[in-house]
Design a protein around this motif. Sequence first.
Motif, PDB file in Angstrom:
ATOM      1  N   GLY A 199       1.004  -1.274  -0.323  1.00 14.84           N
ATOM      2  CA  GLY A 199       0.216  -0.022   0.119  1.00 14.84           C
ATOM      3  C   GLY A 199       0.901   0.951  -0.127  1.00 14.84           C
ATOM      4  N   GLN A 200       2.099   1.213  -0.467  1.00 12.66           N
ATOM      5  CA  GLN A 200       3.300   2.220  -0.303  1.00 12.66           C
ATOM      6  C   GLN A 200       3.126   2.916  -1.498  1.00 12.66           C
ATOM      7  OE1 GLN A 200       3.845   3.764   2.761  1.00 12.66           O
ATOM      8  NE2 GLN A 200       2.470   2.284   3.606  1.00 12.66           N
ATOM      9  N   ALA A 220       2.388  12.190  -2.392  1.00 15.28           N
ATOM     10  CA  ALA A 220       1.733  13.755  -1.943  1.00 15.28           C
ATOM     11  C   ALA A 220       2.491  14.473  -2.741  1.00 15.28           C
ATOM     12  CB  ALA A 220       1.333  13.744  -0.809  1.00 15.28           C
ATOM     13  N   ARG A 221       3.736  14.474  -3.053  1.00 13.85           N
ATOM     14  CA  ARG A 221       5.272  15.546  -3.552  1.00 13.85           C
ATOM     15  C   ARG A 221       4.722  15.433  -4.577  1.00 13.85           C
ATOM     16  NH1 ARG A 221       5.560  20.708  -3.405  1.00 13.85           N
ATOM     17  NH2 ARG A 221       7.877  20.605  -4.745  1.00 13.85           N
ATOM     18  N   LEU A 222       4.602  14.944  -5.568  1.00 15.68           N
ATOM     19  CA  LEU A 222       4.991  14.738  -6.797  1.00 15.68           C
ATOM     20  C   LEU A 222       3.153  14.852  -7.689  1.00 15.68           C
ATOM     21  CD1 LEU A 222       6.075  13.976  -9.588  1.00 15.68           C
ATOM     22  CD2 LEU A 222       5.228  11.938  -9.455  1.00 15.68           C
ATOM     23  N   GLU A 223       2.368  15.029  -6.727  1.00 11.29           N
ATOM     24  CA  GLU A 223       0.999  15.651  -7.386  1.00 11.29           C
ATOM     25  C   GLU A 223       0.512  16.603  -6.803  1.00 11.29           C
ATOM     26  OE1 GLU A 223      -1.576  11.605  -6.383  1.00 11.29           O
ATOM     27  OE2 GLU A 223      -1.419  13.107  -4.387  1.00 11.29           O
ATOM     28  N   GLN A 224       1.561  17.386  -5.779  1.00 12.83           N
ATOM     29  CA  GLN A 224       1.850  18.958  -5.841  1.00 12.83           C
ATOM     30  C   GLN A 224       1.852  19.677  -6.738  1.00 12.83           C
ATOM     31  OE1 GLN A 224       3.157  19.940  -1.828  1.00 12.83           O
ATOM     32  NE2 GLN A 224       1.366  19.736  -1.072  1.00 12.83           N
ATOM     33  N   ILE A 225       3.069  19.060  -7.466  1.00 14.69           N
ATOM     34  CA  ILE A 225       4.009  19.492  -8.800  1.00 14.69           C
ATOM     35  C   ILE A 225       3.554  19.039 -10.071  1.00 14.69           C
ATOM     36  CG2 ILE A 225       6.810  19.052  -9.703  1.00 14.69           C
ATOM     37  CD1 ILE A 225       7.448  18.750  -7.054  1.00 14.69           C
ATOM     38  N   SER A 235      -4.265   5.387  -0.001  1.00 19.07           N
ATOM     39  CA  SER A 235      -4.852   6.109   0.806  1.00 19.07           C
ATOM     40  C   SER A 235      -3.974   7.753   0.945  1.00 19.07           C
ATOM     41  CB  SER A 235      -4.649   5.881   1.730  1.00 19.07           C
ATOM     42  OG  SER A 235      -3.773   5.628   2.102  1.00 19.07           O
ATOM     43  N   SER A 236      -4.554   9.166   1.484  1.00 14.78           N
ATOM     44  CA  SER A 236      -4.093   9.941   1.414  1.00 14.78           C
ATOM     45  C   SER A 236      -2.403  10.063   2.741  1.00 14.78           C
ATOM     46  CB  SER A 236      -4.840  10.824   2.622  1.00 14.78           C
ATOM     47  OG  SER A 236      -5.680  11.158   2.052  1.00 14.78           O
ATOM     48  N   SER A 237      -2.489   8.984   3.500  1.00  9.99           N
ATOM     49  CA  SER A 237      -1.956   8.907   4.304  1.00  9.99           C
ATOM     50  C   SER A 237       0.071   8.191   4.092  1.00  9.99           C
ATOM     51  CB  SER A 237      -1.551   7.822   6.216  1.00  9.99           C
ATOM     52  OG  SER A 237      -3.068   6.743   5.144  1.00  9.99           O
ATOM     53  N   ALA A 238      -0.873   7.820   2.917  1.00 13.73           N
ATOM     54  CA  ALA A 238       0.545   6.486   2.515  1.00 13.73           C
ATOM     55  C   ALA A 238       1.223   7.324   1.367  1.00 13.73           C
ATOM     56  CB  ALA A 238      -0.441   5.510   1.513  1.00 13.73           C
ATOM     57  N   LYS A 239       0.117   8.240   0.701  1.00 12.34           N
ATOM     58  CA  LYS A 239       1.087   9.294  -0.088  1.00 12.34           C
ATOM     59  C   LYS A 239       2.144  10.440   0.231  1.00 12.34           C
ATOM     60  CE  LYS A 239      -3.174   9.728  -3.353  1.00 12.34           C
ATOM     61  NZ  LYS A 239      -4.027  10.608  -3.804  1.00 12.34           N
ATOM     62  N   GLU A 240       1.745  10.676   1.643  1.00  9.72           N
ATOM     63  CA  GLU A 240       2.192  11.189   2.516  1.00  9.72           C
ATOM     64  C   GLU A 240       3.931  10.427   3.197  1.00  9.72           C
ATOM     65  OE1 GLU A 240       2.187  14.436   3.260  1.00  9.72           O
ATOM     66  OE2 GLU A 240       0.392  14.833   3.089  1.00  9.72           O
ATOM     67  N   ASN A 241       3.904   8.868   2.700  1.00 10.24           N
ATOM     68  CA  ASN A 241       5.318   9.001   3.364  1.00 10.24           C
ATOM     69  C   ASN A 241       5.924   8.212   1.642  1.00 10.24           C
ATOM     70  OD1 ASN A 241       4.135   8.314   5.939  1.00 10.24           O
ATOM     71  ND2 ASN A 241       3.354   6.952   5.711  1.00 10.24           N
TER      72      ASN A 241
END
Length: 276
Positions: A199-200, A220-225, A235-241
Motif C-alpha cells: 500500500g506504499q 503527495a509531493r509529486l501530485e503537488q508538482i 490512501s492520503s496517509s500512504a501518499k505522504e510517506n
Amino acid sequence: MKLLLSFCSSLLLSASLFSAPTQCDGLYFGNEAPDILNAKLLPKTQELCYSSFAVMHSGVSRTPLWSAEHLTKERLRHKSKRTNDFHPEERLKGDERAELSDYARSGYDRGHLAPAADMGSKKSQHECFTLANMVPQNSENNRGIWSAIESATRYLTNQKGELYIITGPIFSGSQIKRIGGRVLVPTKLYKAIYDPSSGQGAAYIVTNAASDEYEVLSIARLEQISGLNLFPKMSSSAKENTMDLPDPQERRGGSYNNTTNKDIIYLIEKLLKRMF
C-alpha cells in the motif's frame, strides 16, 4: 449558508470535470486513472489504450500527460526484440499529434514513457514506439539516469511481484521549448510507483537535462508538482510517506542484470558522429 453550499457544489463539479475515467482495463491501480486537478492540462486530452500500457495524450503539448503500466514479474519473463519502428499515432488528429519530422534534427531523443524493455510481445513492442508514448528528451538523460531508473523499476517489480506505474512529463516555467515549432519539451520527467502488496509508493524525478542527478519524492509531493491525483485509490496517509526505491546508480554496476540496446545504440551514434 447558501454561499457555502454553492462554493462546495462548484468544487465538486470542478473535480468531476477534471477527472479521467478510463476505458483501459487492468492498467491502473483500482482501475482508476489519475484525476487531472490542474485545469490547464485538460484541453484536448484523449485516452489511448494499448495492450500493455495506457496513455493520456495532450493535443496541446503533442505529448502524453502520462503513461500507465501494470508491470508484473510474470510479464517481465517474456522478452521481445526491440523494433525501433517509431510512428505517428493515427488515432489522433493531425494537428494534435507529433510527427517524425518534429523530432528530426531537433537535438532531442524520442523518449519513451512506457519503455520498450517492459514490452514482452511483438504487438506491444510496436505499440510502444508510437509517438503518442514519446516526449522530447535530452539524449544523455534518456540513455543515462533515465535508463537506469527504468531498469531499477523492473528490478523492484521482480522483487515485489507487481507494481502500478505512472510515468509522465512536467512542463514548468514561462520559457517552455518546442521542437518542430509544435511539440513541447518537458522540463522534468517522473516515474511514480505504487506497490499494492504494501500500500506504499514513491516516485523518481529528474530534470530533462544532461545530468545523472535524481530525486525520490513522496506521491503527495509529486501530485503537488504535477497537478494530477496520480493514484486516486491510494490512501492520503500512504501518499505522504515515501517508500524506499532502489538506487538507479547501482544499475551501472550491472547489479540489476538488465542490459538493453539503448546504451549500445547511443555508443554507435557517437562513433558515427566522430567518423562523419
